[in-house]
Write a protein that holds these residues in place. Structure first.
Motif, PDB file in Angstrom:
ATOM      1  N   ARG A   1       0.819  -1.215   0.000  1.00  0.00           N
ATOM      2  CA  ARG A   1       0.000   0.000   0.000  1.00  0.00           C
ATOM      3  C   ARG A   1       0.851   1.262   0.000  1.00  0.00           C
ATOM      4  NH1 ARG A   1      -5.240  -1.002   0.671  1.00  0.00           N
ATOM      5  NH2 ARG A   1      -5.893  -3.035   1.517  1.00  0.00           N
ATOM      6  N   SER A   2       2.157   1.121   0.076  1.00  0.00           N
ATOM      7  CA  SER A   2       3.046   2.277   0.118  1.00  0.00           C
ATOM      8  C   SER A   2       3.115   2.977  -1.240  1.00  0.00           C
ATOM      9  CB  SER A   2       4.453   1.829   0.532  1.00  0.00           C
ATOM     10  OG  SER A   2       4.421   1.123   1.748  1.00  0.00           O
ATOM     11  N   ARG A   3       3.747   4.155  -1.251  1.00  0.00           N
ATOM     12  CA  ARG A   3       4.041   4.840  -2.506  1.00  0.00           C
ATOM     13  C   ARG A   3       4.925   3.950  -3.369  1.00  0.00           C
ATOM     14  NH1 ARG A   3       7.817  10.230  -3.016  1.00  0.00           N
ATOM     15  NH2 ARG A   3       9.205   8.813  -1.881  1.00  0.00           N
ATOM     16  N   LYS A   4       4.671   3.931  -4.667  1.00  0.00           N
ATOM     17  CA  LYS A   4       5.423   3.059  -5.585  1.00  0.00           C
ATOM     18  C   LYS A   4       6.090   3.899  -6.664  1.00  0.00           C
ATOM     19  CE  LYS A   4       1.901  -0.494  -4.830  1.00  0.00           C
ATOM     20  NZ  LYS A   4       0.986   0.365  -4.043  1.00  0.00           N
ATOM     21  N   ILE A   5       7.383   3.674  -6.843  1.00  0.00           N
ATOM     22  CA  ILE A   5       8.159   4.422  -7.831  1.00  0.00           C
ATOM     23  C   ILE A   5       8.949   3.452  -8.702  1.00  0.00           C
ATOM     24  CG2 ILE A   5       9.997   6.109  -8.199  1.00  0.00           C
ATOM     25  CD1 ILE A   5       9.252   7.443  -5.621  1.00  0.00           C
ATOM     26  N   ILE A   6       8.881   3.652 -10.014  1.00  0.00           N
ATOM     27  CA  ILE A   6       9.738   2.939 -10.964  1.00  0.00           C
ATOM     28  C   ILE A   6      10.900   3.863 -11.321  1.00  0.00           C
ATOM     29  CG2 ILE A   6       9.917   1.998 -13.304  1.00  0.00           C
ATOM     30  CD1 ILE A   6       6.967   1.199 -13.072  1.00  0.00           C
ATOM     31  N   ILE A   7      12.116   3.371 -11.161  1.00  0.00           N
ATOM     32  CA  ILE A   7      13.302   4.131 -11.558  1.00  0.00           C
ATOM     33  C   ILE A   7      13.963   3.415 -12.731  1.00  0.00           C
ATOM     34  CG2 ILE A   7      15.550   5.044 -10.869  1.00  0.00           C
ATOM     35  CD1 ILE A   7      14.562   5.227  -8.031  1.00  0.00           C
ATOM     36  N   MET A   8      13.955   4.070 -13.880  1.00  0.00           N
ATOM     37  CA  MET A   8      14.613   3.533 -15.075  1.00  0.00           C
ATOM     38  C   MET A   8      16.078   3.966 -15.055  1.00  0.00           C
ATOM     39  SD  MET A   8      11.957   2.095 -16.552  1.00  0.00           S
ATOM     40  CE  MET A   8      12.840   1.623 -18.066  1.00  0.00           C
ATOM     41  N   LEU A   9      16.988   3.031 -15.288  1.00  0.00           N
ATOM     42  CA  LEU A   9      18.419   3.301 -15.115  1.00  0.00           C
ATOM     43  C   LEU A   9      19.140   3.743 -16.384  1.00  0.00           C
ATOM     44  CD1 LEU A   9      19.452   0.431 -12.653  1.00  0.00           C
ATOM     45  CD2 LEU A   9      18.814   2.796 -12.137  1.00  0.00           C
ATOM     46  N   GLY A  10      18.397   4.095 -17.445  1.00  0.00           N
ATOM     47  CA  GLY A  10      19.049   4.637 -18.638  1.00  0.00           C
ATOM     48  C   GLY A  10      19.298   3.613 -19.724  1.00  0.00           C
ATOM     49  N   ASP A  11      19.795   4.109 -20.866  1.00  0.00           N
ATOM     50  CA  ASP A  11      20.004   3.312 -22.084  1.00  0.00           C
ATOM     51  C   ASP A  11      18.696   2.698 -22.576  1.00  0.00           C
ATOM     52  OD1 ASP A  11      22.640   4.004 -22.148  1.00  0.00           O
ATOM     53  OD2 ASP A  11      23.434   1.971 -22.021  1.00  0.00           O
ATOM     54  N   TYR A  12      17.809   3.576 -23.014  1.00  0.00           N
ATOM     55  CA  TYR A  12      16.515   3.161 -23.549  1.00  0.00           C
ATOM     56  C   TYR A  12      16.581   2.910 -25.044  1.00  0.00           C
ATOM     57  CZ  TYR A  12      15.840   5.637 -19.225  1.00  0.00           C
ATOM     58  OH  TYR A  12      15.976   6.058 -17.929  1.00  0.00           O
ATOM     59  N   ILE A  13      17.605   3.456 -25.695  1.00  0.00           N
ATOM     60  CA  ILE A  13      17.696   3.465 -27.157  1.00  0.00           C
ATOM     61  C   ILE A  13      18.918   2.689 -27.624  1.00  0.00           C
ATOM     62  CG2 ILE A  13      16.508   5.692 -27.272  1.00  0.00           C
ATOM     63  CD1 ILE A  13      19.287   6.961 -27.786  1.00  0.00           C
ATOM     64  N   ASP A  14      19.029   2.593 -28.981  1.00  0.00           N
ATOM     65  CA  ASP A  14      20.203   2.017 -29.666  1.00  0.00           C
ATOM     66  C   ASP A  14      20.231   0.487 -29.598  1.00  0.00           C
ATOM     67  OD1 ASP A  14      20.931   4.593 -30.219  1.00  0.00           O
ATOM     68  OD2 ASP A  14      22.680   4.636 -28.894  1.00  0.00           O
ATOM     69  N   ARG A  15      20.709  -0.074 -30.687  1.00  0.00           N
ATOM     70  CA  ARG A  15      20.981  -1.515 -30.822  1.00  0.00           C
ATOM     71  C   ARG A  15      19.730  -2.370 -30.965  1.00  0.00           C
ATOM     72  NH1 ARG A  15      25.842  -1.677 -26.271  1.00  0.00           N
ATOM     73  NH2 ARG A  15      27.336  -0.465 -27.501  1.00  0.00           N
TER      74      ARG A  15
END
Length: 237
Positions: free
Chosen positions: A36-50
């Protein structure tokens, strides 16, 4: 970031693997139902290329996060490289070889055909740069390079040992490897990162690398943090 009463899901390098990202998000949503707590998604980078779907990944990250979640997207070295090319600090061929060619394919542009039409010219670069929508470029320019709390650091590549977090160099945060790895047992916070592909995420001192090479393996990994406890999730579980 204040992580009290917060569940964090950190996600490793995506590299254009849109379907794997959507599948992992579905797993995260199911897993998060127990909290029930606050929920956060943290994306660590490198979404593009390859990988094949860089554009779709960017569009997905620009859209609202899954219902009930906040989302923070960090910058990786591949986003930095794209911006450097767009700003004229990185020439075309090195960027294309770095993964930019596949990114342009996802935007419907064949850079080799443009090069054959215009030659190695500023005109070819202009056509290529026009292929990336301004809204996408603006989004990439806003990405922070690091998120930290009292106990955790979330960053793309790692941190330089012996340097205060507020004094870290962006080039290190998005590219460092060996100097960071060698200092893993001297870190004063847990550092969650990607950038370097591993078969299985394993704690090394106080660092955890969760880049499981989604493009090569089809496996995109997330780390769930609840208090001081972590659990790994994958789109393939």
């Amino acid at each position: 970031m204040d992580m009290r009463d917060t569940i964090v899901y950190a996600i490793g390098d995506v590299h254009g693997c849109h379907d794997e990202l959507r599948a992992l998000e579905q797993k995260i949503q199911l897993d998060a139902r127990q909290f029930r707590s606050r929920k956060i998604i943290i994306m660590l980078g490198d979404y593009i290329d390859r990988g094949p779907h860089s554009r779709r990944v960017i569009e997905h990250l620009m859209a609202p996060p899954p219902k009930g979640f906040l989302r923070v997207c960090l910058v990786g070295n591949h986003e930095v490289a794209l911006l450097n090319y767009l700003d004229g600090y990185l020439s075309r061929e090195p960027w294309l070889g770095y993964g930019g060619r596949e990114t342009l394919f996802s935007y419907g542009v064949d850079p080799d055909r443009l090069t054959s039409l215009y030659g190695s010219s500023e005109q070819a670069d202009a056509r290529i740069r026009e292929a990336i929508p301004p809204s996408h470029v603006d989004f990439l320019r806003t990405l922070p390079v690091m998120v930290c709390s009292e106990q955790f650091v979330f960053v793309h590549a790692g941190i330089r040992p012996g340097i205060a977090l507020e004094a870290q160099d962006e080039g290190d945060l998005t590219n460092i490897r060996e100097e960071f790895f060698q200092a893993a047992h001297r870190l004063d916070r847990w550092v969650v990162h990607g950038h370097t592909i591993v078969d299985v995420p394993t704690l090394d001192g106080r660092r955890l690398d969760i880049d499981t090479g989604a493009l090569q393996t089809g496996r995109l990994t997330a780390l769930r943090i609840v208090g001081k406890y972590g659990r790994l999730l994958s789109n393939k579980e």
